[in-house]
Structure formats: C-alpha cells, structure tokens
Design a protein around this motif. Sequence first.
Motif, PDB file in Angstrom:
ATOM      1  N   THR A  56      -4.680   9.228 -16.940  1.00 28.56           N
ATOM      2  CA  THR A  56      -3.350   9.428 -17.712  1.00 28.56           C
ATOM      3  C   THR A  56      -2.917  10.841 -17.541  1.00 28.56           C
ATOM      4  OG1 THR A  56      -3.953   7.693 -19.197  1.00 28.56           O
ATOM      5  CG2 THR A  56      -1.909   9.012 -19.449  1.00 28.56           C
ATOM      6  N   VAL A  57      -1.638  10.942 -17.130  1.00 26.35           N
ATOM      7  CA  VAL A  57      -1.015  12.281 -17.108  1.00 26.35           C
ATOM      8  C   VAL A  57       0.411  12.371 -17.729  1.00 26.35           C
ATOM      9  CG1 VAL A  57      -0.162  14.347 -15.790  1.00 26.35           C
ATOM     10  CG2 VAL A  57      -2.104  12.763 -15.025  1.00 26.35           C
ATOM     11  N   PHE A  58       0.606  13.383 -18.772  1.00 23.69           N
ATOM     12  CA  PHE A  58       1.788  13.454 -19.273  1.00 23.69           C
ATOM     13  C   PHE A  58       2.581  14.646 -18.625  1.00 23.69           C
ATOM     14  CE2 PHE A  58      -0.882  11.695 -22.538  1.00 23.69           C
ATOM     15  CZ  PHE A  58      -0.106  10.713 -23.144  1.00 23.69           C
ATOM     16  N   VAL A  59       4.111  14.122 -18.301  1.00 20.21           N
ATOM     17  CA  VAL A  59       4.888  15.079 -17.721  1.00 20.21           C
ATOM     18  C   VAL A  59       6.150  15.446 -18.396  1.00 20.21           C
ATOM     19  CG1 VAL A  59       6.264  15.500 -15.658  1.00 20.21           C
ATOM     20  CG2 VAL A  59       4.003  14.301 -15.443  1.00 20.21           C
ATOM     21  N   GLY A  60       6.423  16.509 -18.636  1.00 25.06           N
ATOM     22  CA  GLY A  60       7.496  16.673 -19.392  1.00 25.06           C
ATOM     23  C   GLY A  60       7.836  18.287 -19.752  1.00 25.06           C
ATOM     24  N   LEU A 103      -3.383  10.822  -6.763  1.00 26.08           N
ATOM     25  CA  LEU A 103      -2.327  10.440  -7.625  1.00 26.08           C
ATOM     26  C   LEU A 103      -3.011   9.777  -8.926  1.00 26.08           C
ATOM     27  CD1 LEU A 103       0.513   9.997  -5.672  1.00 26.08           C
ATOM     28  CD2 LEU A 103       0.387  11.817  -7.095  1.00 26.08           C
ATOM     29  N   PRO A 104      -2.567  10.164 -10.113  1.00 24.21           N
ATOM     30  CA  PRO A 104      -3.200   9.209 -11.344  1.00 24.21           C
ATOM     31  C   PRO A 104      -2.767   7.855 -11.397  1.00 24.21           C
ATOM     32  CG  PRO A 104      -1.214  10.859 -12.057  1.00 24.21           C
ATOM     33  CD  PRO A 104      -1.675  11.106 -10.555  1.00 24.21           C
ATOM     34  N   PRO A 105      -3.447   6.855 -11.944  1.00 24.80           N
ATOM     35  CA  PRO A 105      -2.915   5.544 -12.172  1.00 24.80           C
ATOM     36  C   PRO A 105      -1.782   5.569 -12.929  1.00 24.80           C
ATOM     37  CG  PRO A 105      -5.292   5.635 -12.180  1.00 24.80           C
ATOM     38  CD  PRO A 105      -4.783   7.038 -12.401  1.00 24.80           C
ATOM     39  N   VAL A 106      -1.655   6.260 -14.271  1.00 27.07           N
ATOM     40  CA  VAL A 106      -0.604   6.406 -14.995  1.00 27.07           C
ATOM     41  C   VAL A 106      -0.020   7.497 -15.299  1.00 27.07           C
ATOM     42  CG1 VAL A 106      -0.020   5.726 -17.570  1.00 27.07           C
ATOM     43  CG2 VAL A 106      -1.945   4.324 -16.404  1.00 27.07           C
TER      44      VAL A 106
END
Length: 280
Positions: A56-60, A103-106
Amino acid sequence: MKSSRQAIWIVGLMLTMVAVWSVLRPLLPHSELAENNFQANLIRLQAWQLDPHPATVFVGSSITGRLLPRYFTDTALGTVANLGLDGSGPEAGLRLLLQSSNLPPVVLIEGHRLAKNWSTNDDLLLAAIHDPQFTASRWVIGLRADVRPSSIIFSLLKNHSGGGSAAAASQDSSSHLVAETPIPGWEERMRLLIDQLRQHGTDICLYRLPVGRENLPSDGAPDFIADLARTWGIPYLDVDRECKRRGLVPTYTDGLHMTPASARETAIVLAELTAKLARR
C-alpha cells in the motif's frame, strides 16, 4: 603537509566516517522527520525507492505526509509507503510510482491537492532520485537522509517534545498552496496517470482527510473529491466524516496539518476503512 596529501587524508577520513556510519545504521534511530521540507521529502522518496515495496502506498501533499508509516504498523495495512510530499501534490507521487517497474497493488490518493499546479519543487523531487548521492545511498546506507545526524536529532526532539506541532513544525509552510488557482486541464492529466496505474493492475482509491479550515462546512456540502471518484469510477473514503462519526476531534498545528496525536488516530481510521473496502 602538501596540499595533495591533505586532500587524500580528508577524503580518506570522510570515507571512513561514512563507512562507520553505515555499519552503525541498524543500531541508530531512523528519522521520519527532518528540519526542512526537502530533507523530509528525501526520506520518503528513499524509503520508496530503496526499501522493499509495501503493498500500500499513500500519495498526496504535506497533509498526507503527516500520516507517518509507523502509525499503520499495528493496523490491517501493516507496512506502508508514504509519498505525501511537502510543497507538492499527488501528481508528483503518481509520476514517481509510474517510473517504477514494480508497482504496488494498492495506491490511495489524497483528494485535497489533486488540482495542484506543477511547480519547480516537483521538478526538483523528480530530479532528486537521479542525483548521484541518492543513487549511492542504495549501496552506502550511511548516506541515506533518514540517518543524517541533524535529522535524527530533530526527529528525537520533536517526538519527545510533547508539543502539538511535533511532527510538522518546520514543514507546514506548504500550507500556502491553499489559495492556488488550478490551471485548466488538470482533471484530464490526473485521470491519465490514474488510468495508467489501473492498466497495470493497481487498485486506486481517493480519500478525504480532516483538514481544519478546509473541512466541508456540512455533510451536505458539495464534495469535489467524491464527485471525481464517481466520475472516474473509483472508490472514495471520507475519512473526515468517519472521524466525526466516531467522535474524534482532530487538532492542527496551523489550522490545516494535523498534530501527531490526531494524525495517529486518523491513520487508524483510514486503515480500517481501507481494510473494509478490500473485503467487499
């Protein structure tokens, strides 16, 4: 001593210090914070580029940046990567992800700065991963930003200060982006990046966090993030509303960025909502 010999001694001493620092790194506390925006971003970029990729990766923006990865350790998400970049927005994080062959799944995308205009800060961030020192830190771990002595000291002081601004004191200058007027065409640009990730099998989700002065005035107020999620056909998590439903009252360092205590509570809520979404 001749100047050439002095130079050799200086270089030798520097290499020795780096080697010793690299050996000590496993024993040292790793900084999640830094004394300026660029070093804080470098810590997050190196964690994504150089460490094993989490699911899981958070983008912002800096709003998401306050959700430190360790806040998720004991949740259903476990290990996460945070590409909430100070002074930037989701576009830079998405472009960084798309440069990866793994690339991450989520990928969860903060909605607050979706319309942020591209800037020289974004150019610097994308260039940073190609900098020779960044590349060298892959093999010489003593060069990594999370073990810079000044960042370690800063992080230790902030984590033990007990003050409300512990996690964001030097980094909340990015809040000046609030008044920015979006350049037309940003929706198509973001949609293209999201579609590219989805074509590679990555699940995408948009989310809204508590953001103090930028919170919606009421539950019935227009929510452009929710509207985009419907238009783009992707899930939406209203973390702010869920926090209110649970009786949580976030506090902020500057009226926009959450304090460490509130960021930790919000991270738990976000993790639970994400886990529920995955079970559907």
